[in-house]
Design an enzyme around this catalytic site. Structure first.
Site, PDB file in Angstrom:
ATOM      1  N   ASP A  27      42.156  35.226  34.032  1.00  0.00           N
ATOM      2  CA  ASP A  27      43.273  34.708  34.833  1.00  0.00           C
ATOM      3  C   ASP A  27      42.832  33.589  35.784  1.00  0.00           C
ATOM      4  O   ASP A  27      43.649  33.043  36.521  1.00  0.00           O
ATOM      5  CB  ASP A  27      43.988  35.839  35.599  1.00  0.00           C
ATOM      6  CG  ASP A  27      43.059  36.705  36.444  1.00  0.00           C
ATOM      7  OD1 ASP A  27      41.873  36.839  36.078  1.00  0.00           O
ATOM      8  OD2 ASP A  27      43.521  37.262  37.461  1.00  0.00           O
ATOM      9  N   ASP A  59      38.631  36.411  43.544  1.00  0.00           N
ATOM     10  CA  ASP A  59      39.131  37.752  43.852  1.00  0.00           C
ATOM     11  C   ASP A  59      38.036  38.476  44.629  1.00  0.00           C
ATOM     12  O   ASP A  59      36.850  38.281  44.351  1.00  0.00           O
ATOM     13  CB  ASP A  59      39.400  38.528  42.579  1.00  0.00           C
ATOM     14  CG  ASP A  59      40.367  37.858  41.616  1.00  0.00           C
ATOM     15  OD1 ASP A  59      40.973  36.831  41.975  1.00  0.00           O
ATOM     16  OD2 ASP A  59      40.499  38.344  40.484  1.00  0.00           O
TER      17      ASP A  59
HETATM   18 ZN   LIG Z   1      42.032  37.565  39.055  1.00  0.00          ZN
HETATM   19 ZN   LIG Z   2      38.761  38.821  38.871  1.00  0.00          ZN
END
Ligand SMILES: [Zn+2]
Ligand SMILES: [Zn+2]
Length: 290
Positions: A66, A212
């Site tokens: 992502d 993240d």
């Molecule tokens: Zn992510």
């Molecule tokens: Zn990630």
């Protein structure tokens, strides 16, 4: 001078009809920087009318799909649309091999050069510098090696007081000296003092990108006093155990990171698609800031 952050995607894991996965476009002094490149990023760039051939530097935080699966498509379109300018890519070392493999197995080529700059997750590091900004990488706390990126304007020069230009018939050379904080000594004994002819510079701006990550304990001093902190908030506190297991953060944890680092503005993102009501993220963050 511009210092803009444009959010091109804010969904975690999978793109949906409502939002794309992570990507942000920075316009700093009319230079375009791309951070992360989830699927469909090139469509978002077109939608918001950003000329993607103007992007010369792409920063990839980590190799979860992502955050980078849109890069191959973007690079291919840059080629097909006639790019000749070098593209610089900053990211985990394995990304270099992935890009080369993609080009090799499709028996294609790029008509432009790309230069790869590997990031590391041992320490914060200066990874980019030009005459106006510095970019540092910041190791994050995620399941696989991940870095955030901190964009800081360099210390600016003093601002010349326009009336002084006419009053003293200042030459370009004298203006530059005064802006640098130096006094000007003219033939005949006249002295022009920088402090009398200039105003202090506008403060330098700082943007921190954190995705993240679970809450950080190391390196947070780099976030200190940021004008804007983008911090992932994949979950709400109802899923704090899930956040811990997957090395993500909740909206409350993102808000506390902002509060503890004295940042001026917080932008949340990387929302799990299990939540249909995104205002809940704001509510939780505001509550934590009170
Ligand atoms: Zn992510
Ligand atoms: Zn990630």
């Amino acid at each position: 001078m511009k210092f803009e952050v444009n959010i091109l995607g804010c969904s975690a894991a999978t793109p949906t009809l409502k939002s794309n996965t992570t990507s942000q476009l920075l316009n700093i002094h009319d230079k375009l920087f791309l951070i992360d490149c989830g699927e469909g990023t090139q469509i978002q760039l077109r939608k918001f009318k950003f000329k993607f051939q103007r992007i010369s530097n792409v920063f990839i935080s980590h190799l979860h799909g992502d955050h980078y699966l849109g890069l191959f498509g973007l690079m291919s379109s840059m080629h097909l649309l006639g790019r000749t300018k070098t593209l610089h890519i900053y990211g985990p070392p394995e990304l270099h091999a992935l890009i080369d493999l993609n080009i090799k197995v499709s028996q294609s080529y790029l008509r432009y050069k790309y230069e790869f700059h590997p990031t590391q997750t041992e320490n914060p590091e200066l990874i980019y510098e030009d005459n106006t900004i510095l970019v540092h990488s910041l190791p994050l706390n995620h399941r696989i090696p991940t870095t955030g990126f901190i964009f800081v304007e360099k210390v600016k020069k003093n601002r010349i007081v326009k009336a002084k230009i006419h009053q003293h018939e200042l030459s370009i050379e004298e203006i530059l000296k005064l802006k640098n904080g130096d006094d000007v000594f003219r033939e005949g004994g006249e002295t022009l003092y920088s402090k009398n002819c200039t105003l202090p510079p506008f403060p330098s701006r700082k943007f921190a990108f954190m995705s993240d990550t679970a809450p950080l304990t190391k390196g947070i001093e780099l976030l200190e006093n940021a004008d804007l902190l983008y911090h992932e908030s994949t979950f709400l506190n109802d899923k704090i155990d899930r956040a811990k297991d997957t090395f993500h953060s909740t909206a409350e944890q993102a808000a506390l990171a902002a509060k503890n680092s004295n940042v001026k503005k917080l932008c949340l993102g990387h929302f799990s698609n299990r939540y249909t009501e995104r205002s809940l993220f704001l509510d939780e963050a505001f509550k934590a800031l009170q």
